[in-house]
Design a protein around this motif. Sequence first.
Motif, PDB file in Angstrom:
ATOM      1  N   SER A  28       0.820  -1.214   0.000  1.00 28.17           N
ATOM      2  CA  SER A  28       0.000   0.000   0.000  1.00 28.17           C
ATOM      3  C   SER A  28       0.854   1.264   0.000  1.00 28.17           C
ATOM      4  O   SER A  28       0.384   2.337  -0.400  1.00 28.17           O
ATOM      5  CB  SER A  28      -0.936   0.011   1.220  1.00 28.17           C
ATOM      6  OG  SER A  28      -0.233   0.342   2.422  1.00 28.17           O
ATOM      7  N   TRP A  30       3.024   2.060  -1.936  1.00 27.59           N
ATOM      8  CA  TRP A  30       3.293   2.502  -3.302  1.00 27.59           C
ATOM      9  C   TRP A  30       2.116   3.258  -3.915  1.00 27.59           C
ATOM     10  O   TRP A  30       2.249   3.853  -4.995  1.00 27.59           O
ATOM     11  CB  TRP A  30       3.657   1.308  -4.186  1.00 27.59           C
ATOM     12  CG  TRP A  30       5.115   0.991  -4.143  1.00 27.59           C
ATOM     13  CD1 TRP A  30       5.720  -0.012  -3.445  1.00 27.59           C
ATOM     14  CD2 TRP A  30       6.170   1.686  -4.808  1.00 27.59           C
ATOM     15  NE1 TRP A  30       7.077   0.015  -3.634  1.00 27.59           N
ATOM     16  CE2 TRP A  30       7.379   1.050  -4.473  1.00 27.59           C
ATOM     17  CE3 TRP A  30       6.201   2.792  -5.658  1.00 27.59           C
ATOM     18  CZ2 TRP A  30       8.612   1.478  -4.951  1.00 27.59           C
ATOM     19  CZ3 TRP A  30       7.433   3.223  -6.149  1.00 27.59           C
ATOM     20  CH2 TRP A  30       8.622   2.567  -5.795  1.00 27.59           C
ATOM     21  N   ILE A  31       0.963   3.219  -3.274  1.00 29.42           N
ATOM     22  CA  ILE A  31      -0.207   3.893  -3.837  1.00 29.42           C
ATOM     23  C   ILE A  31       0.069   5.392  -3.943  1.00 29.42           C
ATOM     24  O   ILE A  31       0.481   6.030  -2.973  1.00 29.42           O
ATOM     25  CB  ILE A  31      -1.460   3.635  -2.982  1.00 29.42           C
ATOM     26  CG1 ILE A  31      -1.798   2.131  -2.976  1.00 29.42           C
ATOM     27  CG2 ILE A  31      -2.652   4.424  -3.508  1.00 29.42           C
ATOM     28  CD1 ILE A  31      -2.919   1.752  -2.037  1.00 29.42           C
ATOM     29  N   SER A  32      -0.134   5.925  -5.123  1.00 28.77           N
ATOM     30  CA  SER A  32       0.147   7.312  -5.533  1.00 28.77           C
ATOM     31  C   SER A  32       1.611   7.542  -5.862  1.00 28.77           C
ATOM     32  O   SER A  32       1.993   8.640  -6.273  1.00 28.77           O
ATOM     33  CB  SER A  32      -0.314   8.345  -4.485  1.00 28.77           C
ATOM     34  OG  SER A  32       0.626   8.502  -3.450  1.00 28.77           O
ATOM     35  N   PHE A  33       2.445   6.508  -5.726  1.00 22.14           N
ATOM     36  CA  PHE A  33       3.860   6.641  -6.083  1.00 22.14           C
ATOM     37  C   PHE A  33       4.246   5.703  -7.227  1.00 22.14           C
ATOM     38  O   PHE A  33       5.425   5.589  -7.560  1.00 22.14           O
ATOM     39  CB  PHE A  33       4.747   6.342  -4.872  1.00 22.14           C
ATOM     40  CG  PHE A  33       4.644   7.364  -3.778  1.00 22.14           C
ATOM     41  CD1 PHE A  33       5.337   8.558  -3.862  1.00 22.14           C
ATOM     42  CD2 PHE A  33       3.831   7.139  -2.680  1.00 22.14           C
ATOM     43  CE1 PHE A  33       5.233   9.505  -2.849  1.00 22.14           C
ATOM     44  CE2 PHE A  33       3.724   8.082  -1.667  1.00 22.14           C
ATOM     45  CZ  PHE A  33       4.429   9.274  -1.756  1.00 22.14           C
ATOM     46  N   LEU A  37      -0.630   5.641 -13.682  1.00 26.33           N
ATOM     47  CA  LEU A  37      -1.918   5.525 -13.004  1.00 26.33           C
ATOM     48  C   LEU A  37      -2.373   4.081 -12.837  1.00 26.33           C
ATOM     49  O   LEU A  37      -2.847   3.690 -11.767  1.00 26.33           O
ATOM     50  CB  LEU A  37      -2.980   6.317 -13.769  1.00 26.33           C
ATOM     51  CG  LEU A  37      -4.408   6.270 -13.185  1.00 26.33           C
ATOM     52  CD1 LEU A  37      -4.418   6.835 -11.774  1.00 26.33           C
ATOM     53  CD2 LEU A  37      -5.365   7.054 -14.083  1.00 26.33           C
ATOM     54  N   ASP A  40      -0.810   2.490  -9.892  1.00 24.11           N
ATOM     55  CA  ASP A  40      -1.384   2.933  -8.627  1.00 24.11           C
ATOM     56  C   ASP A  40      -2.646   2.137  -8.303  1.00 24.11           C
ATOM     57  O   ASP A  40      -2.865   1.711  -7.165  1.00 24.11           O
ATOM     58  CB  ASP A  40      -1.731   4.425  -8.692  1.00 24.11           C
ATOM     59  CG  ASP A  40      -0.524   5.312  -8.462  1.00 24.11           C
ATOM     60  OD1 ASP A  40       0.473   4.810  -7.919  1.00 24.11           O
ATOM     61  OD2 ASP A  40      -0.579   6.487  -8.829  1.00 24.11           O
ATOM     62  N   GLY A  44      -3.215  -0.720  -5.242  1.00 29.07           N
ATOM     63  CA  GLY A  44      -4.336  -0.686  -4.312  1.00 29.07           C
ATOM     64  C   GLY A  44      -5.087  -1.996  -4.272  1.00 29.07           C
ATOM     65  O   GLY A  44      -5.442  -2.504  -3.194  1.00 29.07           O
TER      66      GLY A  44
END
Length: 254
Positions: A28, A30-33, A37, A40, A44
Amino acid sequence: MSDAIKAATLEYATRLGDDSVVLGHRISEWISFGPFLEEDIAYGNVSLDYIGRARMFYTYAAELASDGRDEDDFAYMRNDREYRNLLLFEMPKGDFAYSQVRQLFADVYYTVLLPELVQSKDETLAAIASKAIKETKYHLRRSRDWVLRLGDGTEESHKRTQKAVDALWGYTHELFDMDETEQLLADEGIGVDVSQLRDAWLKRVTDILTEATLTVPEDSWEVKGGRIGYHTENLGHMLTEMQIVHRSHPGCKW
């Protein structure tokens, strides 16, 4: 179920839950990193798969404990020395190659572990494994594709991926360790004898790494201790972040 078997099954379910929640939390991060897209979104989804798996194991552990605890108590109210996860899963996310190599090692591990756990005489453990198998097929397809792309990509991506393989390899030996608890459950047909899975895991991983033009490291070092509560400092830092809301507002429901 005898008291000894019940206690061992409680410990076993807790270990499997710890593995899942720790790895799920790491994913988690890594979400937004992610590099784009779709990644991401993928991060998730994979993270939620592991968190969902952890909830099922913890719920079963709470049922076996019968002491008033629930899944949140197992996840949020234990310190690092009380956690029993494998060390591989608690290592920091590192760079993108590092996380993908760790994920590949984990996905291949579950690919060989879960079909055996489905055969468990414990219906709850077998049911959880049956659900998780479907998710693991997707997870492995994704991590394999990324390791192939990175290993056989640019000079920089190859270097980073090989560095990750070398850095994580020594933690993979613990995946196949057996102690008295796991041996007891394996003998009873409840748990899995993971010591018998290393050859299948190694062949699958070796084939993928070779295809990715990566070198399989020699077994020159190994680190163990997660199953008895000996962890790296990384787990303590991770749990501080993961548990802060629950511990700051005990008993809060929303």
